[in-house]
Design an enzyme around this catalytic site. Structure first.
Site, short mmCIF file in Angstrom:
data_model
loop_
_atom_site.label_atom_id
_atom_site.label_comp_id
_atom_site.label_asym_id
_atom_site.label_seq_id
_atom_site.Cartn_x
_atom_site.Cartn_y
_atom_site.Cartn_z
N ASP A 194 0.82 -1.23 0.00
CA ASP A 194 0.00 0.00 0.00
C ASP A 194 0.85 1.27 0.00
O ASP A 194 0.60 2.18 -0.76
CB ASP A 194 -1.06 0.00 1.13
CG ASP A 194 -0.51 -0.09 2.53
OD1 ASP A 194 0.69 -0.40 2.71
OD2 ASP A 194 -1.29 0.16 3.48
N ASP A 218 -6.53 -0.01 5.51
CA ASP A 218 -7.40 -0.45 6.60
C ASP A 218 -8.67 0.40 6.68
O ASP A 218 -9.78 -0.12 6.83
CB ASP A 218 -6.66 -0.38 7.94
CG ASP A 218 -5.42 -1.24 7.94
OD1 ASP A 218 -5.24 -2.02 6.99
OD2 ASP A 218 -4.62 -1.12 8.89
MG MG Z 1 -4.18 -0.98 13.44
#
Ligand code: MG
Ligand code: ADP
Length: 399
Positions: free
Chosen positions: A44, A185
């Site tokens: 990423d 995330d």
């Molecule tokens: Mg984390």
């Protein structure tokens, strides 16, 4: 195999806890899932591709307006938060710098950044419950941030663009918590959809759904229950090594390097930088190959790509650890005849979880066997569960 309450059970439980702690029913209940990355690790921050899916483990926040007496004379909104996990209440004021326990900083950062954009909730009481294992690489931190942002949306009635929301949550983790995480995330927790993994191009932020709803195939997640301290210190070191490799190769990031260019440029790199770059370049390619394999329900190929990813993370990127290697080896020893297609470390590394692609009918037996043999090898109790690809953050109940 570990089971968790369904989202509606968890939400009802959270609302009941809110009433016990704060003496009234909540007005808003929101949920944000954790995530597991199927493939594409440490790509990423190199502008590459990742392939996460949200999991059926959630951070749930219930909230109601605080009584006027509790809002005091302060100009900023006072937020009172109780985490079931921590077992205590904390208070912070939006827009004011304060010494807070670390878990509160995730909420404080998101409230602060949203207030700067004009999203003011007024004084609130908030109760946090969660079924996302904490610190296990399934992103409880992003789930907490994204749940907080979703709560602020629900309270203010202002809906953010999902990408902006994810970026704001990442900013909270970078600036307030001080963790230089990438965007995966928060994107997963905010934007994933049920029945699909999400391929994310971390350069353009374009997302491509990868359907993952074959009932015969399951995603098995095993938490090694090991977390080595190295994870926080080595992360910035790996980032710096990737930047060093990209600059030596004369490109903006390792996304701009293909295997042929890397092979041609090896003499410009230190041995370590070359190994790091080889992982990243190979891993970016594997994400695309895995997506194609999944689209064709070619689970054998997908599984082989997972093993290749693991080997590369262990040998070239050097972010695995003996316990995680043991979990992957145990899965591999069961093999296709026992229903295992592939397995790899998932998350930042140095502990945390493995993700295993397996036949649904054999998943429970596979998990039992791996947990028992892992206990024999390491004397550690691991934890295993399966998850379908879950829905990203949303309001559960709005009154
Ligand atoms: Mg984390
Ligand atoms: P991961 O995101 O892999 O789970 P992190 O270290 O990034 O691990 O985030 C874990 C942190 O998130 C915890 O140390 C805690 O501060 C916060 N957190 C996670 N779950 C909860 C919870 N249920 N209540 C309060 N804080 C939580």
């Amino acid at each position: 195999m570990d089971t968790a309450p369904t989202l509606s059970e968890l939400s009802a439980r959270t609302a009941a806890r809110f009433a016990e702690v704060f003496g009234q029913a909540p007005n808003w209940t929101v949920a944000a899932p954790g995530r597991v990355n199927l493939i594409g690790e440490h790509t990423d921050y190199n502008d590459g591709f990742v392939l996460p899916m949200a999991i059926e483990r959630y951070m749930v926040l219930a909230a109601g307006p605080a009584a006027a007496a509790e809002s005091g004379q302060s100009s900023g909104n006072i937020i009172r938060v109780f985490s079931d996990l921590i077992g205590s209440a904390q208070t912070f004021t939006v827009g004011q710098v304060a010494e807070l326990p670390p878990w509160c900083v995730y909420l404080h950062g998101v409230f602060d950044l949203l207030a700067k954009r004009g999203l003011n909730t007024g004084p609130l009481e908030v109760l946090v419950t969660s079924t996302v294992p904490l610190g296990g690489g399934l992103s409880s931190s992003a789930a907490l941030e994204v749940a907080t942002a979703t709560l602020v949306e629900a309270v203010t009635g202002q809906v953010l663009d999902g990408r902006d929301k994810a970026k704001l949550c990442q900013q909270a983790e970078n600036q307030y918590v001080g963790m230089p995480c990438g965007i995966m995330d928060q994107f997963s927790s905010a934007l994933c959809r049920a029945g699909e993994a999400m391929r994310l191009d971390c350069r353009s932020l374009e997302t491509t759904p990868v359907p993952l709803s074959d009932p015969n195939v399951s995603i098995l997640i095993i938490n090694s229950n090991v977390k080595h301290e190295l994870s926080n210190s080595e992360y910035p070191v790996r980032r710096a090594q990737c930047e060093e490799a990209a600059s030596a190769l004369g490109v903006k990031s390792l996304r701009d390097v293909d295997p042929a260019a890397l092979a041609a440029g090896w003499s410009k790199l230190s041995e370590v930088a070359y190994k790091r770059a080889r992982h990243v370049v190979g891993e970016i390619a594997r994400v695309l190959e895995f997506s194609d394999a999944a689209a064709n329900a070619d689970w054998s190929t997908a599984g082989e790509l997972m093993y290749a990813s693991h080997d590369s993370l262990r040998d070239d990127y050097e972010v695995s650890c003996p316990q995680i290697d043991t979990l992957v080896e145990l899965a591999q020893s069961i093999g296709p005849s026992g229903g295992v297609y592939g397995s790899r470390i998932t998350g930042g590394g140095f502990g945390g979880c493995t993700v295993t692609l397996c036949e649904t009918a054999k998943a429970a037996a596979i998990a039992d066997r791996i947990l028992a043999e892992y206990k024999d090898h390491t004397d550690i109790e691991a934890m295993a569960f399966t998850s379908r690809p879950a829905q990203g953050a949303h309001v559960v109940r709005y009154q």
